[in-house]
Scaffold this active site. Sequence first.
Site, short mmCIF file in Angstrom:
data_model
loop_
_atom_site.label_atom_id
_atom_site.label_comp_id
_atom_site.label_asym_id
_atom_site.label_seq_id
_atom_site.Cartn_x
_atom_site.Cartn_y
_atom_site.Cartn_z
N ASN A 393 61.19 17.45 60.45
CA ASN A 393 62.44 17.32 60.17
C ASN A 393 62.86 18.00 59.09
O ASN A 393 63.36 18.47 58.98
CB ASN A 393 61.52 15.26 59.52
CG ASN A 393 62.60 15.01 59.26
OD1 ASN A 393 63.85 15.02 58.86
ND2 ASN A 393 62.74 13.72 59.04
N ASP A 394 62.15 17.23 57.41
CA ASP A 394 62.29 18.31 56.23
C ASP A 394 62.53 19.68 56.77
O ASP A 394 63.82 20.46 55.85
CB ASP A 394 61.14 17.89 54.63
CG ASP A 394 61.13 16.97 54.63
OD1 ASP A 394 62.02 16.24 54.95
OD2 ASP A 394 60.03 15.90 54.75
#
Lengths: 464, 101
Positions: A393-394
């Site tokens: 994600n990040d």
Amino acid sequence: MSANLSALFYLISGILFILALRGLSSPETSRQGNYFGIAGMVISIIVTFLSVSNFGSGFIYVLIFLLIGGSIGAFIAFRIPMTAMPELVAGFHSLVGLAAVFVAISAFLKPEAFNLGVVGNIKLASLIEMSLGAAIGAITFSGSIIAFLKLRGIMSGSPITFKGQHFINLILGFLIIFLIFYLCNSQSTNIFWSIIVVSFIVGVLLIIPIGGADMPVVISMLNSYSGWAAAGIGFTLENTALIITGALVGSSGAILSYIMCKGMNRSFFNVILGGWGATDQTKSAANIEQKPVKSGNADDAAFLMKNASSVIIVPGYGMAVAQAQHALREMVDALKKNGVKVSYAIHPVAGRMPGHMNVLLAEANVPYDEVFELEEINNDFANCDVAYVIGANDVTNPVAKSDPQSPIYGMPVLDVEKSKSVLFVKRSLSPGYAGIDNDLFYRDNTLMLFADAKKMTEEIVKSL
Amino acid sequence: MEIDPFIFRLSIFILSIFVGYYVVWSVTPSLHTPLMSVTNAISSVIIVGAIIAALAGSTENIFETSNVFGFLAIVLAAVNIFGGFLVTQRMLQMYKKKKNK
């Protein structure tokens, strides 16, 4: 065996350990490297037996204890699933730390055995070395235990912070130094015990404020500490093998921590001081639902990928949690049959420890020459048809490049958004670890696949 | 004037840090997990100290307090040595090259 001869053998062990690490420069030479490591260890142990040359009943007990520990270790090594590797390594670090503490205690109680003087009158240098070794060992032990509990999920991965935390750590750090000074003057047993106890507390306090996704840094750091502890004991015992190894491991862990910090664009102190994951998640959660998101199902994804000419897979911690690596390999096999070119892109901090994703992919029989690091592959996203983000994600968030206000601004990210379309497997729109919304979700070329990583991948395999 | 042996050990230590620095930078990132498990295994060479501690003292009483700590350290280090090397081996076995067709 004379002391000089055994010292030479310890030197050979040290060199073999260097070769063991050197072997890891490529997967081809790595297995040979591991044998060098084993050889170095065997030489060290045999030489120690010969130089102590006490083959009485004690020797039998040593062998028995060696076998007990050895069988436990072997049992764990064969049974542990690859996804549990981070906590295994953390657990092993704690054992090295505790072993260092025990050896230091033993040396303090019986300095004659190590030629360090007599009880109550231990050589000053040895006293400093052994108390440093014990202190670092104790910090490694309790810190690794906390890291283990967090990785295992027994303890919450969210940071535990309280007011004055850093101040207390600082005071305790000074207290240890003060106690070591005091120990050198008084040779008091109680002071020695207090050094160990305070160090145990410091270890706990150091690691509790650090959140789950910062674990790669923590594990590397504890790796480094376990090396310095071993080196401290090596100085006490005047043992070259231990000094060389301690220095190797210490610098190895330090380099890994550095690489991990760089992968997050954060300073080492920023990570260690902790509390990053505690950003206010509710704030960003409030405005999530208002933006439009395209979502699709397994058939859409299968259709997109089948008609693509190149696909890049971006795995993350979510893949490890869902144990999706095998399903993923099946999907890739099916795609390859359709003539699609597939490669994997690994971000340095993907997963919970350095190289975590690479091991999982290797476990699923993915050839290592299809797996690329961030710098190697980042330019390829622009020419790629589909990026399949699974459990990351990040590390894909374009905000890191565009928004100086964002906490992750400046962090190197995979340029996933440059590919023609992005398939993002995720259970919900919840923000990642950093507590920030991923801009990628709302891009026109992004198709969200809301499901468990493993289930979704299996479904795609079916419809392919 | 004679040089203290400590200085020699310190020299070895500092040189080894440099060796470690260059060797570890040459490790390929995909093998960072095996690197951690193998460094963990080799740092258990601390078992050398544990053996000396366990075998120290008189042969009549082999379970004095200092010996007991030695024996405990042997168990801990042995778990690491066997566990560390074997798990590294297991991981390294999995790294395979693409089959040439």
